[in-house]
Design a protein around this motif. Structure first.
Motif, PDB file in Angstrom:
ATOM      1  N   THR A 145       9.165   5.694  -8.178  1.00  0.00           N
ATOM      2  CA  THR A 145       8.036   5.957  -9.063  1.00  0.00           C
ATOM      3  C   THR A 145       6.840   6.429  -8.241  1.00  0.00           C
ATOM      4  OG1 THR A 145       6.747   5.085 -10.934  1.00  0.00           O
ATOM      5  CG2 THR A 145       7.005   3.641  -9.017  1.00  0.00           C
ATOM      6  N   LEU A 146       5.875   7.002  -8.935  1.00  0.00           N
ATOM      7  CA  LEU A 146       4.702   7.603  -8.292  1.00  0.00           C
ATOM      8  C   LEU A 146       3.467   6.761  -8.577  1.00  0.00           C
ATOM      9  CD1 LEU A 146       3.713  10.227  -6.778  1.00  0.00           C
ATOM     10  CD2 LEU A 146       3.168  11.138  -9.057  1.00  0.00           C
ATOM     11  N   LEU A 147       2.758   6.392  -7.519  1.00  0.00           N
ATOM     12  CA  LEU A 147       1.495   5.661  -7.656  1.00  0.00           C
ATOM     13  C   LEU A 147       0.346   6.544  -7.192  1.00  0.00           C
ATOM     14  CD1 LEU A 147       2.440   2.136  -6.226  1.00  0.00           C
ATOM     15  CD2 LEU A 147       1.974   2.708  -8.617  1.00  0.00           C
ATOM     16  N   SER A 148      -0.755   6.510  -7.921  1.00  0.00           N
ATOM     17  CA  SER A 148      -1.973   7.168  -7.442  1.00  0.00           C
ATOM     18  C   SER A 148      -2.820   6.105  -6.760  1.00  0.00           C
ATOM     19  CB  SER A 148      -2.744   7.819  -8.607  1.00  0.00           C
ATOM     20  OG  SER A 148      -3.127   6.850  -9.559  1.00  0.00           O
ATOM     21  N   ILE A 149      -3.458   6.470  -5.653  1.00  0.00           N
ATOM     22  CA  ILE A 149      -4.270   5.529  -4.870  1.00  0.00           C
ATOM     23  C   ILE A 149      -5.729   5.916  -5.059  1.00  0.00           C
ATOM     24  CG2 ILE A 149      -4.556   4.435  -2.633  1.00  0.00           C
ATOM     25  CD1 ILE A 149      -1.706   4.323  -3.774  1.00  0.00           C
ATOM     26  N   VAL A 150      -6.468   5.081  -5.782  1.00  0.00           N
ATOM     27  CA  VAL A 150      -7.828   5.464  -6.178  1.00  0.00           C
ATOM     28  C   VAL A 150      -8.837   4.354  -5.881  1.00  0.00           C
ATOM     29  CG1 VAL A 150      -7.099   7.058  -7.995  1.00  0.00           C
ATOM     30  CG2 VAL A 150      -7.341   4.646  -8.534  1.00  0.00           C
ATOM     31  N   PRO A 151     -10.092   4.728  -5.602  1.00  0.00           N
ATOM     32  CA  PRO A 151     -11.142   3.713  -5.448  1.00  0.00           C
ATOM     33  C   PRO A 151     -11.582   3.220  -6.822  1.00  0.00           C
ATOM     34  CG  PRO A 151     -12.066   5.906  -5.162  1.00  0.00           C
ATOM     35  CD  PRO A 151     -10.585   6.088  -5.325  1.00  0.00           C
ATOM     36  N   ARG A 152     -11.789   1.917  -6.971  1.00  0.00           N
ATOM     37  CA  ARG A 152     -12.242   1.329  -8.229  1.00  0.00           C
ATOM     38  C   ARG A 152     -13.463   0.450  -7.965  1.00  0.00           C
ATOM     39  NH1 ARG A 152     -10.590   4.710 -11.921  1.00  0.00           N
ATOM     40  NH2 ARG A 152      -8.319   4.839 -12.201  1.00  0.00           N
ATOM     41  N   VAL A 153     -14.607   0.935  -8.386  1.00  0.00           N
ATOM     42  CA  VAL A 153     -15.876   0.258  -8.100  1.00  0.00           C
ATOM     43  C   VAL A 153     -15.942  -1.123  -8.731  1.00  0.00           C
ATOM     44  CG1 VAL A 153     -18.381   0.382  -8.407  1.00  0.00           C
ATOM     45  CG2 VAL A 153     -17.089   2.451  -7.830  1.00  0.00           C
ATOM     46  N   ALA A 154     -15.468  -1.248  -9.973  1.00  0.00           N
ATOM     47  CA  ALA A 154     -15.598  -2.515 -10.707  1.00  0.00           C
ATOM     48  C   ALA A 154     -14.956  -3.688  -9.980  1.00  0.00           C
ATOM     49  CB  ALA A 154     -15.000  -2.377 -12.103  1.00  0.00           C
ATOM     50  N   VAL A 155     -13.898  -3.408  -9.207  1.00  0.00           N
ATOM     51  CA  VAL A 155     -13.222  -4.482  -8.474  1.00  0.00           C
ATOM     52  C   VAL A 155     -13.397  -4.325  -6.968  1.00  0.00           C
ATOM     53  CG1 VAL A 155     -11.544  -5.009 -10.264  1.00  0.00           C
ATOM     54  CG2 VAL A 155     -11.041  -3.189  -8.636  1.00  0.00           C
ATOM     55  N   ALA A 156     -14.328  -3.443  -6.574  1.00  0.00           N
ATOM     56  CA  ALA A 156     -14.661  -3.234  -5.156  1.00  0.00           C
ATOM     57  C   ALA A 156     -13.426  -2.926  -4.313  1.00  0.00           C
ATOM     58  CB  ALA A 156     -15.400  -4.458  -4.603  1.00  0.00           C
ATOM     59  N   GLU A 157     -12.569  -2.074  -4.843  1.00  0.00           N
ATOM     60  CA  GLU A 157     -11.350  -1.679  -4.140  1.00  0.00           C
ATOM     61  C   GLU A 157     -11.465  -0.232  -3.664  1.00  0.00           C
ATOM     62  OE1 GLU A 157      -8.581  -2.928  -3.118  1.00  0.00           O
ATOM     63  OE2 GLU A 157      -8.519  -4.931  -4.011  1.00  0.00           O
ATOM     64  N   ASN A 158     -11.159  -0.017  -2.400  1.00  0.00           N
ATOM     65  CA  ASN A 158     -11.191   1.346  -1.857  1.00  0.00           C
ATOM     66  C   ASN A 158      -9.940   2.141  -2.190  1.00  0.00           C
ATOM     67  OD1 ASN A 158     -13.712   1.128  -0.406  1.00  0.00           O
ATOM     68  ND2 ASN A 158     -12.631  -0.212   1.027  1.00  0.00           N
ATOM     69  N   ALA A 159      -8.827   1.436  -2.346  1.00  0.00           N
ATOM     70  CA  ALA A 159      -7.555   2.126  -2.560  1.00  0.00           C
ATOM     71  C   ALA A 159      -6.649   1.269  -3.433  1.00  0.00           C
ATOM     72  CB  ALA A 159      -6.884   2.423  -1.228  1.00  0.00           C
ATOM     73  N   LEU A 160      -6.858   1.336  -4.737  1.00  0.00           N
ATOM     74  CA  LEU A 160      -6.057   0.554  -5.672  1.00  0.00           C
ATOM     75  C   LEU A 160      -4.863   1.373  -6.137  1.00  0.00           C
ATOM     76  CD1 LEU A 160      -5.793  -2.075  -7.338  1.00  0.00           C
ATOM     77  CD2 LEU A 160      -7.035  -0.895  -9.173  1.00  0.00           C
ATOM     78  N   PRO A 161      -3.648   0.922  -5.869  1.00  0.00           N
ATOM     79  CA  PRO A 161      -2.469   1.656  -6.342  1.00  0.00           C
ATOM     80  C   PRO A 161      -2.271   1.402  -7.843  1.00  0.00           C
ATOM     81  CG  PRO A 161      -1.940   0.155  -4.510  1.00  0.00           C
ATOM     82  CD  PRO A 161      -3.270  -0.238  -5.058  1.00  0.00           C
ATOM     83  N   GLU A 162      -2.034   2.449  -8.592  1.00  0.00           N
ATOM     84  CA  GLU A 162      -1.788   2.313 -10.025  1.00  0.00           C
ATOM     85  C   GLU A 162      -0.981   3.499 -10.517  1.00  0.00           C
ATOM     86  OE1 GLU A 162      -5.927   2.096 -11.257  1.00  0.00           O
ATOM     87  OE2 GLU A 162      -5.900   4.208 -11.829  1.00  0.00           O
ATOM     88  N   ILE A 163      -0.258   3.325 -11.608  1.00  0.00           N
ATOM     89  CA  ILE A 163       0.461   4.455 -12.177  1.00  0.00           C
ATOM     90  C   ILE A 163      -0.564   5.445 -12.730  1.00  0.00           C
ATOM     91  CG2 ILE A 163       2.539   3.124 -12.665  1.00  0.00           C
ATOM     92  CD1 ILE A 163       1.688   2.964 -15.588  1.00  0.00           C
ATOM     93  N   PRO A 164      -0.227   6.741 -12.763  1.00  0.00           N
ATOM     94  CA  PRO A 164      -1.205   7.765 -13.185  1.00  0.00           C
ATOM     95  C   PRO A 164      -1.848   7.465 -14.535  1.00  0.00           C
ATOM     96  CG  PRO A 164       0.734   8.802 -12.240  1.00  0.00           C
ATOM     97  CD  PRO A 164       1.057   7.337 -12.346  1.00  0.00           C
ATOM     98  N   ARG A 165      -3.171   7.636 -14.565  1.00  0.00           N
ATOM     99  CA  ARG A 165      -3.960   7.363 -15.769  1.00  0.00           C
ATOM    100  C   ARG A 165      -4.627   8.652 -16.233  1.00  0.00           C
ATOM    101  NH1 ARG A 165      -8.487   2.676 -15.617  1.00  0.00           N
ATOM    102  NH2 ARG A 165      -6.802   1.714 -14.415  1.00  0.00           N
ATOM    103  N   GLY A 166      -4.733   8.843 -17.533  1.00  0.00           N
ATOM    104  CA  GLY A 166      -5.373  10.046 -18.069  1.00  0.00           C
ATOM    105  C   GLY A 166      -5.357  10.051 -19.580  1.00  0.00           C
ATOM    106  N   TYR A 167      -5.125  11.221 -20.161  1.00  0.00           N
ATOM    107  CA  TYR A 167      -5.074  11.341 -21.618  1.00  0.00           C
ATOM    108  C   TYR A 167      -4.293  12.600 -21.983  1.00  0.00           C
ATOM    109  CZ  TYR A 167      -8.815  14.778 -20.916  1.00  0.00           C
ATOM    110  OH  TYR A 167      -9.548  15.867 -20.495  1.00  0.00           O
TER     111      TYR A 167
END
Length: 285
Positions: A145-167
């Protein structure tokens, strides 16, 4: 019934109800919510135009409709505390990103006991539905599976792995920053007709899963996109393509069976759980 609830809520309003409007507020209007006419207030720091857009926005209208259908909850007062608009878009009801409200809500815990009606917390962030896609890549030996690695300010994470998010846009294509990166790196545009709605298959509706029902109405619709089967050599090339990407968004390929310990993201873990169960029942194409 709803009429009984409305009368009961009104009859049990007391001076002990928690105030929903601590800072200076202005009275804006009233709104029929079920059988009760609720007073609408707003912090005076919120521009009048923003308040009007918030009251016309889909997140707020959906909340009003859902609360109106709930015969055991009665809303007597709503205070608009903050309104946020989508970045780069002109202010309008359609561009409202989320609305923070505080409401006075009475809940009938036991319909047979009038004394059971109580006030429950009514601070809510209304932002509506979201979408995440579990990309499943079959290989000769196992699923990846594919994970995107993104910064998330709300949880103070520089590189949070998550499945692709969008619309999904009006034409049905998966859109958003992550979707754009997938398109550029992998030359793949995901269309809604190519996905399986895991939450709809499981629960019978497209509302998705609740992410934080204690304070936010946001739901996550979870879909699955099955990539064409790859040889081990093709998978290696895909991994090289990912490692050489210059996009701000980074990606990671992981075995699907290892996803549960690769990320603490609830969307990813929920999608994995639903996929595993539905796949076992042979309900995923």
């Amino acid at each position: 019934n709803a009429e009984y609830m409305g009368a009961l809520v009104h009859s049990r309003m007391t001076d002990k109800d928690p105030p929903s409007r601590v800072p200076p507020v202005v009275t804006r209007s009233s709104r029929k919510i079920g059988q009760i006419t609720a007073s609408i207030f707003a912090y005076d720091s919120v521009p009048a135009e923003d308040i009007d857009f918030a009251l016309q926005s889909k997140p707020f209208e959906t909340w009003v409709s859902d609360m109106g259908d709930n015969e055991r909850m009665g809303v007597s007062e709503v205070t608009i505390q903050f309104v946020s608009f989508k970045k780069g878009q002109r202010k309008s009801a359609e561009s409202v990103e989320f609305v923070k409200i505080s409401a006075i809500v009475k809940w009938d815990e036991d319909r047979l006991k009038p004394e059971s009606v109580k006030t429950i917390p009514g601070i809510c962030v209304l932002r509506g539905p979201s979408l995440s896609i579990l990309v499943v890549i079959p290989t000769e030996t196992q699923y990846y599976t594919l994970l995107s690695i993104v910064p998330r300010v709300a949880v103070a994470e520089n590189a949070l792995p998550e499945i692709p998010r969008g619309y999904f846009d009006n034409e049905g294509y998966f859109c958003g920053d992550t979707a754009d990166s997938i398109d550029r790196i992998f030359q793949t545009r995901i269309h809604e007709t190519e996905t399986t709605d895991l939450t709809s298959l499981t629960y019978g509706h497209e509302n998705g899963i609740y992410l934080s029902g204690g304070g936010c109405d946001e739901t996550a619709r979870l879909c699955c996109y099955r990539w064409n089967k790859m040889s081990d050599e093709d998978l290696k090339e895909l991994q090289e393509c990912i490692s050489q990407g210059s996009d701000a968004k980074q990606f990671r390929l992981v075995p699907l069976n290892d996803l549960w310990r690769q990320t603490p993201d609830c969307r990813s873990l929920s999608a994995l759980a639903l996929f595993k169960r539905l796949d076992k029942l042979k309900m995923v194409a």
